[in-house]
Design an enzyme around this catalytic site. Structure first.
Site, PDB file in Angstrom:
ATOM      1  N   LYS A   1     -35.941   7.791 -34.208  1.00 59.24           N
ATOM      2  CA  LYS A   1     -35.986   7.863 -32.832  1.00 59.24           C
ATOM      3  C   LYS A   1     -34.630   8.249 -32.086  1.00 59.24           C
ATOM      4  CE  LYS A   1     -35.776   4.034 -29.118  1.00 59.24           C
ATOM      5  NZ  LYS A   1     -35.847   2.756 -28.851  1.00 59.24           N
TER       6      LYS A   1
ATOM      7  N   ASP B   1     -31.332   4.940 -22.880  1.00 57.33           N
ATOM      8  CA  ASP B   1     -32.299   4.216 -22.726  1.00 57.33           C
ATOM      9  C   ASP B   1     -32.086   3.141 -21.679  1.00 57.33           C
ATOM     10  OD1 ASP B   1     -34.612   2.367 -22.765  1.00 57.33           O
ATOM     11  OD2 ASP B   1     -34.238   1.515 -24.483  1.00 57.33           O
TER      12      ASP B   1
ATOM     13  N   LYS C   1     -33.473  -2.136 -17.580  1.00 58.44           N
ATOM     14  CA  LYS C   1     -32.601  -3.127 -18.466  1.00 58.44           C
ATOM     15  C   LYS C   1     -31.553  -3.904 -17.478  1.00 58.44           C
ATOM     16  CE  LYS C   1     -32.816  -0.926 -22.792  1.00 58.44           C
ATOM     17  NZ  LYS C   1     -33.353  -1.936 -23.570  1.00 58.44           N
TER      18      LYS C   1
ATOM     19  N   ASP D   1     -29.235   4.809 -28.462  1.00 56.24           N
ATOM     20  CA  ASP D   1     -30.535   4.831 -29.018  1.00 56.24           C
ATOM     21  C   ASP D   1     -31.329   6.191 -29.513  1.00 56.24           C
ATOM     22  OD1 ASP D   1     -32.496   2.681 -28.984  1.00 56.24           O
ATOM     23  OD2 ASP D   1     -33.336   3.485 -26.807  1.00 56.24           O
TER      24      ASP D   1
ATOM     25  N   ASP E   1     -39.666  -0.262 -21.123  1.00 51.67           N
ATOM     26  CA  ASP E   1     -38.720  -0.092 -22.150  1.00 51.67           C
ATOM     27  C   ASP E   1     -38.886  -0.334 -23.514  1.00 51.67           C
ATOM     28  OD1 ASP E   1     -35.934  -0.504 -22.639  1.00 51.67           O
ATOM     29  OD2 ASP E   1     -35.816  -2.542 -22.185  1.00 51.67           O
TER      30      ASP E   1
ATOM     31  N   GLU F   1     -40.064   2.101 -25.054  1.00 49.19           N
ATOM     32  CA  GLU F   1     -40.410   3.358 -25.117  1.00 49.19           C
ATOM     33  C   GLU F   1     -40.331   4.132 -26.551  1.00 49.19           C
ATOM     34  OE1 GLU F   1     -37.248   1.998 -24.723  1.00 49.19           O
ATOM     35  OE2 GLU F   1     -36.235   3.458 -26.014  1.00 49.19           O
TER      36      GLU F   1
ATOM     37  N   ARG G   1     -41.361   3.342 -29.532  1.00 44.24           N
ATOM     38  CA  ARG G   1     -42.453   3.261 -30.241  1.00 44.24           C
ATOM     39  C   ARG G   1     -43.626   4.441 -29.478  1.00 44.24           C
ATOM     40  NH1 ARG G   1     -43.745  -2.748 -28.997  1.00 44.24           N
ATOM     41  NH2 ARG G   1     -41.508  -2.792 -28.830  1.00 44.24           N
TER      42      ARG G   1
HETATM   43  N1  BES Z   1     -33.644   0.481 -27.556  1.00 43.88           N
HETATM   44  C1  BES Z   1     -34.101  -0.775 -27.214  1.00 43.88           C
HETATM   45  C2  BES Z   1     -33.863  -1.600 -28.507  1.00 43.88           C
HETATM   46  C3  BES Z   1     -32.559  -2.205 -28.509  1.00 43.88           C
HETATM   47  C4  BES Z   1     -32.114  -3.277 -27.959  1.00 43.88           C
HETATM   48  C5  BES Z   1     -31.376  -1.662 -29.400  1.00 43.88           C
HETATM   49  C6  BES Z   1     -30.689  -4.017 -28.164  1.00 43.88           C
HETATM   50  C7  BES Z   1     -30.438  -1.949 -29.505  1.00 43.88           C
HETATM   51  C8  BES Z   1     -29.990  -3.079 -28.968  1.00 43.88           C
HETATM   52  C9  BES Z   1     -35.784  -0.712 -27.154  1.00 43.88           C
HETATM   53  O1  BES Z   1     -36.190   0.730 -26.450  1.00 43.88           O
HETATM   54  C10 BES Z   1     -36.214  -1.468 -26.195  1.00 43.88           C
HETATM   55  O2  BES Z   1     -35.861  -1.724 -25.017  1.00 43.88           O
HETATM   56  N2  BES Z   1     -36.897  -2.742 -26.648  1.00 43.88           N
HETATM   57  C11 BES Z   1     -37.618  -3.737 -26.013  1.00 43.88           C
HETATM   58  C12 BES Z   1     -39.041  -3.687 -26.269  1.00 43.88           C
HETATM   59  C13 BES Z   1     -39.560  -4.982 -25.452  1.00 43.88           C
HETATM   60  C14 BES Z   1     -39.628  -4.364 -23.903  1.00 43.88           C
HETATM   61  C15 BES Z   1     -41.147  -5.184 -26.118  1.00 43.88           C
HETATM   62  C16 BES Z   1     -36.693  -4.997 -26.511  1.00 43.88           C
HETATM   63  O3  BES Z   1     -36.534  -4.933 -27.406  1.00 43.88           O
HETATM   64  O4  BES Z   1     -36.242  -5.581 -25.449  1.00 43.88           O
HETATM   65 ZN    ZN Z   2     -34.939   2.051 -26.885  1.00 46.89          ZN
HETATM   66 MN    MN Z   3     -36.188   0.493 -24.356  1.00 50.36          MN
END
Ligand code: BES
Ligand code: ZN
Ligand code: MN
Length: 507
Positions: free
Chosen positions: A271, A276, A283, A294, A353, A355, A357
């Site tokens: 990825k 992000d 966020k 990210d 968010d 994104e 996947r």
């Molecule tokens: N890049 C983030 C995941 C992440 C969070 C990595 C904290 C490192 C530290 C990912 O893109 C994300 O935002 N995931 C969301 C998914 C949710 C919206 C289903 C998450 O984990 O909150």
């Molecule tokens: Zn992300």
């Molecule tokens: Mn995200």
């Protein structure tokens, strides 16, 4: 540059600014160590008793003395119990190397002699032992200081280190040191890209780095797909995520060719979200800065390819990285949008968010369609849920191919990039059902388990391959209290993949 050489000693005859003794918790100092201490400073042993140094892991003390009219330092680092399980012993050795480098930084010395326990005592071959220690030393010395203009705040990056060991194992140690240095440099390369702000490490910048690495090695090839090609290929997830940003996306493909006719092929997908923000599903401000990291999955697979070009394992490897920013704007994707992925499947974007996947879906289906793969692994800072479940010390591994997962877990124990499996039962699959598309990009609330439901989203695109998914959200950045890390990024995945690929055999 870190230069590590090998000598048979004896220690007191080797000229250095600092002498590092690795001391076990359950072993008296050997006569040689004792002699070393006495030569160094008659009172050292008493001083040690007073300092209460027991050889516990992650402890270190240093003493100052004079030898042959020169000021010298004696650094004792604890390596814990020699009857601990073998992977604990090597991890304690890595941490001790980290402690030794930190002590040298404090003392401002760079010329060191390491009096190491024999590899047999750790339970490793001389080659693997030297390899792991060289990796740890390289990693410990890394500092992200490109933007600190006051060079007094920079730590040393040039060391001359001598490993003291019996002559019979010198050749194996030297080969291990060379290998470990390559791996450590690749890990640090990945860390540097992760630490670079998104202002500098844009998708195009990362693609240029990948191309430059491939150009430098005959065994590597690299293709970069630009925005128009990404549209033409039908990578709707990657385009969708990128469209809120002024930065163009890139799709990076690197190939390592081992040169053998009958070699198998392993696919890696990382990825690459260079920043992000969450997009319109934005966020919170606190710790959003960490989202420059990210793209740690992409960094890990690209840096792995660099290491492979030097180490030449007998397996072909293809690495793909979809690279983009995820930003809100008038052109950004909106919750409720539906996109077509590379394999023709559609996904409903309920949360912009989620994104990672969306872009991995295109990359996984691309690599599975274009190559005849014998295994496929993706690596991603995918979910906060994973980071909460396992914290900073283990990444999650998900999938249904037990032999592949077992190999990855084993490579993790050996290399120090440790993995822990999460359940991957079909019970979780309905969480990502969509009423309006083939699959939804977030799981239903009642299923919780966000790291697992994200894995099930990806499974739709792994095309029935022997596949495993690694979620490194917790392990890639700001891992506390590990002597060979220093805040910032960890390069998680490079050590793991190199270990996994170096002794690849059919599943
Ligand atoms: N890049 C983030 C995941 C992440 C969070 C990595 C904290 C490192 C530290 C990912 O893109 C994300 O935002 N995931 C969301 C998914 C949710 C919206 C289903 C998450 O984990 O909150
Ligand atoms: Zn992300
Ligand atoms: Mn995200």
């Amino acid at each position: 540059m870190i230069q590590i050489t090998v000598s048979k000693g004896p220690v007191p005859e080797l000229i250095a600014e600092g002498y590092v003794l690795f001391c076990a918790a359950d072993q008296e100092l050997t006569p040689e160590q004792r002699a070393g201490l006495v030569t160094f400073n008659g009172a050292a042993e008493q001083v040690l008793k007073r300092l209460d140094f027991s050889g516990a892991p992650e402890t270190a003390v240093d003493l100052q003395g004079v030898q042959g009219g020169r000021p010298v330092s004696l650094i004792l680092v604890g390596i814990g119990s020699l009857s601990a399980p073998v992977y604990h012993r090597i991890e304690n050795m890595r941490r001790a190397c980290g402690k030794a480098i930190r002590a040298a930084e404090k003392l401002k010395i760079t010329q060191l002699v390491f009096k190491l326990p024999h590899p047999e005592l750790i339970g490793f071959t001389p080659f693997d032992y030297a390899k792991e220690l060289a990796v740890a030393i390289e990693m410990a010395a890394y500092q992200f200081n490109q933007f600190i203009t006051d060079t007094k705040r920079h730590v040393a990056k040039d060391y001359a280190i001598t490993f003291v060991a019996p002559s019979a194992i010198h050749e194996a140690l030297e080969f291990g040191i060379e290998t470990g240095t390559r791996i450590g440099c690749a890990v640090n390369q990945a860390r540097h890209w992760c630490d670079l702000p998104a202002l500098y490490l844009t998708p195009t910048a990362l693609a240029e780095r990948a191309e430059a690495i491939a150009h430098a090695h005959d065994s590597l090839a690299c293709t970069i797909f630009g925005k128009n090609e990404i549209v033409e290929m039908g990578m709707g997830g990657l385009i969708a995520v990128s469209q809120g940003s002024a930065q163009e996306p890139r799709f990076i493909v690197m190939e390592y060719h081992c040169g053998q006719q009958d070699a198998q092929t392993v696919g890696l997908v990382g990825k690459g979200v260079t920043f992000d923000s969450g997009g319109l599903s934005i966020k919170p401000a606190s710790r959003m800065d960490e989202m420059k990291d990210d793209m740690a999955g992409a960094a890990a697979v690209i840096a792995t390819m660099q290491a492979l070009a030097y180490l030449r394992p007998h397996v072909n490897v293809v690495a793909c990285a979809p690279v983009t920013e995820n930003l809100p704007s008038g052109t950004a994707i909106k919750p409720g949008d539906i996109v077509y992925h590379y394999n023709g499947k559609t996904s409903e974007i309920k949360n912009t968010d989620a994104e990672g996947r969306l872009i991995l879906a295109d990359a996984l289906s691309y690599i599975a369609a274009k190559y005849k793969l014998d295994a496929l692994i993706d690596i991603a800072t995918l979910t906060g849920a994973c980071s909460h479940a396992l914290g900073p010390f283990y990444a999650a591994v998900l999938g249904k191919n037990e032999p592949l997962i077992d190999r990855l877990i084993e490579a993790g124990k050996m290399s120090g990039d440790r993995l822990w499996p999460l359940p991957f039962s079909d019970d979780y699959r309905p969480a990502i059902r969509s009423e309006v598309a083939d699959v939804c990009n977030i799981g239903r609330e009642s299923y919780r388990a966000g790291a697992i439901t994200a894995g099930f989203f990806l499974e739709h695109f792994a095309s029935g391959m022997p596949w495993a998914h690694l979620d490194i959200a917790g392990t890639s950045f700001e891992v506390p209290d590990r002597p060979y890390y220093r805040g910032g990024s960890t390069g998680f995945g490079v050590r793991l993949f190199v270990e996994f690929l170096m002794d690849w055999k059919p599943l």
